[in-house]
Motif scaffolding. Structure first.
Motif, PDB file in Angstrom:
ATOM      1  N   ASP A   1       0.797  -1.225   0.000  1.00 50.82           N
ATOM      2  CA  ASP A   1       0.000   0.000   0.000  1.00 50.82           C
ATOM      3  C   ASP A   1       0.830   1.277   0.000  1.00 50.82           C
ATOM      4  OD1 ASP A   1      -2.499  -1.357   0.112  1.00 50.82           O
ATOM      5  OD2 ASP A   1      -2.143  -1.743   2.236  1.00 50.82           O
ATOM      6  N   ILE A   2       2.142   1.158   0.149  1.00 55.38           N
ATOM      7  CA  ILE A   2       2.968   2.365   0.124  1.00 55.38           C
ATOM      8  C   ILE A   2       3.384   2.643  -1.321  1.00 55.38           C
ATOM      9  CG2 ILE A   2       3.739   2.049   2.500  1.00 55.38           C
ATOM     10  CD1 ILE A   2       6.423   1.085   1.395  1.00 55.38           C
ATOM     11  N   PRO A   3       3.657   3.907  -1.655  1.00 57.51           N
ATOM     12  CA  PRO A   3       3.997   4.216  -3.041  1.00 57.51           C
ATOM     13  C   PRO A   3       5.341   3.627  -3.462  1.00 57.51           C
ATOM     14  CG  PRO A   3       4.218   6.165  -1.655  1.00 57.51           C
ATOM     15  CD  PRO A   3       3.619   5.098  -0.811  1.00 57.51           C
ATOM     16  N   SER A   4       5.396   3.244  -4.718  1.00 56.52           N
ATOM     17  CA  SER A   4       6.649   2.711  -5.267  1.00 56.52           C
ATOM     18  C   SER A   4       7.605   3.872  -5.558  1.00 56.52           C
ATOM     19  CB  SER A   4       6.354   1.958  -6.566  1.00 56.52           C
ATOM     20  OG  SER A   4       5.897   2.867  -7.558  1.00 56.52           O
ATOM     21  N   CYS A   5       8.862   3.532  -5.772  1.00 56.13           N
ATOM     22  CA  CYS A   5       9.848   4.563  -6.110  1.00 56.13           C
ATOM     23  C   CYS A   5       9.469   5.236  -7.429  1.00 56.13           C
ATOM     24  CB  CYS A   5      11.238   3.949  -6.207  1.00 56.13           C
ATOM     25  SG  CYS A   5      11.900   3.381  -4.619  1.00 56.13           S
ATOM     26  N   MET A   6       8.909   4.470  -8.349  1.00 54.86           N
ATOM     27  CA  MET A   6       8.506   5.035  -9.636  1.00 54.86           C
ATOM     28  C   MET A   6       7.389   6.062  -9.434  1.00 54.86           C
ATOM     29  SD  MET A   6       9.910   4.605 -12.374  1.00 54.86           S
ATOM     30  CE  MET A   6       9.554   5.457 -13.861  1.00 54.86           C
ATOM     31  N   LYS A   7       6.438   5.769  -8.571  1.00 56.97           N
ATOM     32  CA  LYS A   7       5.345   6.699  -8.281  1.00 56.97           C
ATOM     33  C   LYS A   7       5.903   7.978  -7.643  1.00 56.97           C
ATOM     34  CE  LYS A   7       1.169   8.193  -7.538  1.00 56.97           C
ATOM     35  NZ  LYS A   7       0.574   9.015  -8.583  1.00 56.97           N
ATOM     36  N   LEU A   8       6.838   7.838  -6.720  1.00 61.43           N
ATOM     37  CA  LEU A   8       7.439   9.002  -6.077  1.00 61.43           C
ATOM     38  C   LEU A   8       8.231   9.846  -7.075  1.00 61.43           C
ATOM     39  CD1 LEU A   8       8.564   7.322  -2.746  1.00 61.43           C
ATOM     40  CD2 LEU A   8       6.653   8.902  -3.084  1.00 61.43           C
ATOM     41  N   PHE A   9       8.905   9.175  -8.018  1.00 58.18           N
ATOM     42  CA  PHE A   9       9.626   9.909  -9.058  1.00 58.18           C
ATOM     43  C   PHE A   9       8.641  10.650  -9.968  1.00 58.18           C
ATOM     44  CE2 PHE A   9      12.015  10.077 -13.152  1.00 58.18           C
ATOM     45  CZ  PHE A   9      13.007  10.942 -12.726  1.00 58.18           C
ATOM     46  N   ASP A  10       7.537  10.000 -10.318  1.00 59.25           N
ATOM     47  CA  ASP A  10       6.488  10.655 -11.110  1.00 59.25           C
ATOM     48  C   ASP A  10       5.941  11.883 -10.384  1.00 59.25           C
ATOM     49  OD1 ASP A  10       6.697   8.859 -13.189  1.00 59.25           O
ATOM     50  OD2 ASP A  10       4.959   7.659 -12.580  1.00 59.25           O
ATOM     51  N   ASN A  11       5.721  11.765  -9.073  1.00 64.22           N
ATOM     52  CA  ASN A  11       5.235  12.907  -8.287  1.00 64.22           C
ATOM     53  C   ASN A  11       6.219  14.080  -8.356  1.00 64.22           C
ATOM     54  OD1 ASN A  11       3.013  11.440  -7.535  1.00 64.22           O
ATOM     55  ND2 ASN A  11       3.769  10.973  -5.486  1.00 64.22           N
ATOM     56  N   PHE A  12       7.512  13.758  -8.279  1.00 66.26           N
ATOM     57  CA  PHE A  12       8.531  14.794  -8.372  1.00 66.26           C
ATOM     58  C   PHE A  12       8.493  15.467  -9.740  1.00 66.26           C
ATOM     59  CE2 PHE A  12      12.932  15.751  -9.758  1.00 66.26           C
ATOM     60  CZ  PHE A  12      13.113  16.901  -8.994  1.00 66.26           C
ATOM     61  N   LEU A  13       8.422  14.669 -10.792  1.00 71.69           N
ATOM     62  CA  LEU A  13       8.388  15.238 -12.132  1.00 71.69           C
ATOM     63  C   LEU A  13       7.127  16.071 -12.354  1.00 71.69           C
ATOM     64  CD1 LEU A  13       9.762  12.321 -14.341  1.00 71.69           C
ATOM     65  CD2 LEU A  13      10.962  14.363 -13.542  1.00 71.69           C
ATOM     66  N   GLN A  14       5.986  15.582 -11.883  1.00 70.05           N
ATOM     67  CA  GLN A  14       4.733  16.315 -12.050  1.00 70.05           C
ATOM     68  C   GLN A  14       4.768  17.650 -11.309  1.00 70.05           C
ATOM     69  OE1 GLN A  14       1.732  13.557 -10.785  1.00 70.05           O
ATOM     70  NE2 GLN A  14       1.724  12.464 -12.732  1.00 70.05           N
ATOM     71  N   CYS A  15       5.485  17.717 -10.232  1.00 65.37           N
ATOM     72  CA  CYS A  15       5.609  18.972  -9.472  1.00 65.37           C
ATOM     73  C   CYS A  15       6.353  20.023 -10.280  1.00 65.37           C
ATOM     74  CB  CYS A  15       6.338  18.700  -8.158  1.00 65.37           C
ATOM     75  SG  CYS A  15       6.533  20.156  -7.120  1.00 65.37           S
ATOM     76  N   ASN A  16       7.255  19.587 -11.151  1.00 62.93           N
ATOM     77  CA  ASN A  16       8.109  20.513 -11.895  1.00 62.93           C
ATOM     78  C   ASN A  16       7.567  20.924 -13.260  1.00 62.93           C
ATOM     79  OD1 ASN A  16      10.598  20.993 -10.284  1.00 62.93           O
ATOM     80  ND2 ASN A  16      10.584  18.770 -10.247  1.00 62.93           N
ATOM     81  N   VAL A  17       6.478  20.342 -13.709  1.00 61.19           N
ATOM     82  CA  VAL A  17       5.968  20.707 -15.039  1.00 61.19           C
ATOM     83  C   VAL A  17       5.424  22.132 -15.007  1.00 61.19           C
ATOM     84  CG1 VAL A  17       5.467  18.330 -15.726  1.00 61.19           C
ATOM     85  CG2 VAL A  17       3.682  19.699 -14.664  1.00 61.19           C
ATOM     86  N   VAL A  18       5.380  22.743 -16.174  1.00 63.87           N
ATOM     87  CA  VAL A  18       4.982  24.144 -16.282  1.00 63.87           C
ATOM     88  C   VAL A  18       3.577  24.372 -15.717  1.00 63.87           C
ATOM     89  CG1 VAL A  18       4.504  26.011 -17.913  1.00 63.87           C
ATOM     90  CG2 VAL A  18       6.513  24.566 -18.242  1.00 63.87           C
ATOM     91  N   ALA A  19       2.641  23.489 -16.025  1.00 62.78           N
ATOM     92  CA  ALA A  19       1.257  23.685 -15.554  1.00 62.78           C
ATOM     93  C   ALA A  19       1.192  23.732 -14.026  1.00 62.78           C
ATOM     94  CB  ALA A  19       0.361  22.578 -16.085  1.00 62.78           C
ATOM     95  N   ALA A  20       1.904  22.827 -13.348  1.00 59.77           N
ATOM     96  CA  ALA A  20       1.901  22.806 -11.882  1.00 59.77           C
ATOM     97  C   ALA A  20       2.560  24.058 -11.322  1.00 59.77           C
ATOM     98  CB  ALA A  20       2.616  21.550 -11.374  1.00 59.77           C
ATOM     99  N   GLN A  21       3.637  24.500 -11.953  1.00 57.56           N
ATOM    100  CA  GLN A  21       4.322  25.703 -11.490  1.00 57.56           C
ATOM    101  C   GLN A  21       3.451  26.945 -11.682  1.00 57.56           C
ATOM    102  OE1 GLN A  21       7.067  25.948  -9.760  1.00 57.56           O
ATOM    103  NE2 GLN A  21       7.579  23.798  -9.848  1.00 57.56           N
ATOM    104  N   MET A  22       2.747  27.019 -12.808  1.00 60.36           N
ATOM    105  CA  MET A  22       1.864  28.157 -13.061  1.00 60.36           C
ATOM    106  C   MET A  22       0.697  28.172 -12.072  1.00 60.36           C
ATOM    107  SD  MET A  22       3.381  29.862 -15.297  1.00 60.36           S
ATOM    108  CE  MET A  22       2.166  31.082 -15.662  1.00 60.36           C
TER     109      MET A  22
END
Length: 129
Positions: free
Chosen positions: A26-47
């Motif tokens: 039930d805990i997030p995988s490393c891949m999911k955590l990496f995806d969360n990091f990348l999604q935080c940095n996309v232009v739409a999230a930053q805007m």
């Protein structure tokens, strides 16, 4: 601000997280955590962050979560689960111990007395149809 000490808050958060995430699956995988990091940095999230809060998103914690996961890659699943629960509980406890715009009430440890109110029989002026 919370009225409990940090260690108590961590224990409370650990108990809650173990209920919400009962197994190591039930805990997030490393891949999911990496995806969360990348999604935080996309232009739409930053805007969106810039519009809502007047500043760019800070994604450092998401990167730290990913690095923590990678550092536990070779660890037994139960140990990895326990470490993740403890790390997450400390994060939530720190949030509880500091002021936040979300501070509207404190967590109750016991139910509110006399709530919900018990409804008595209908008044003589009311009729049941």
């Amino acid at each position: 601000m919370s009225s409990v000490d940090f260690e108590t808050a961590v224990k409370q958060e650990e108990a809650y997280l173990r209920q919400v995430h009962p197994t190591s699956d039930d805990i997030p995988s490393c891949m999911k955590l990496f995806d969360n990091f990348l999604q935080c940095n996309v232009v739409a999230a930053q805007m969106k962050s810039l519009y809502r809060y007047g500043q760019m998103s800070e994604c450092g914690q998401k990167l730290e979560d990913f690095k923590f996961c990678m550092s536990n890659k070779g660890v037994h699943p139960q140990e990895k689960y326990d470490a993740w629960i403890h790390r997450r509980a400390e994060w939530w406890a720190r949030r509880r111990m500091t002021n936040s715009s979300e501070d509207v009430w404190e967590v109750r440890t016991e139910p509110l007395q006399g709530y919900p109110p018990v409804r008595s029989n209908l008044d003589s002026s009311q009729t049941v149809e």
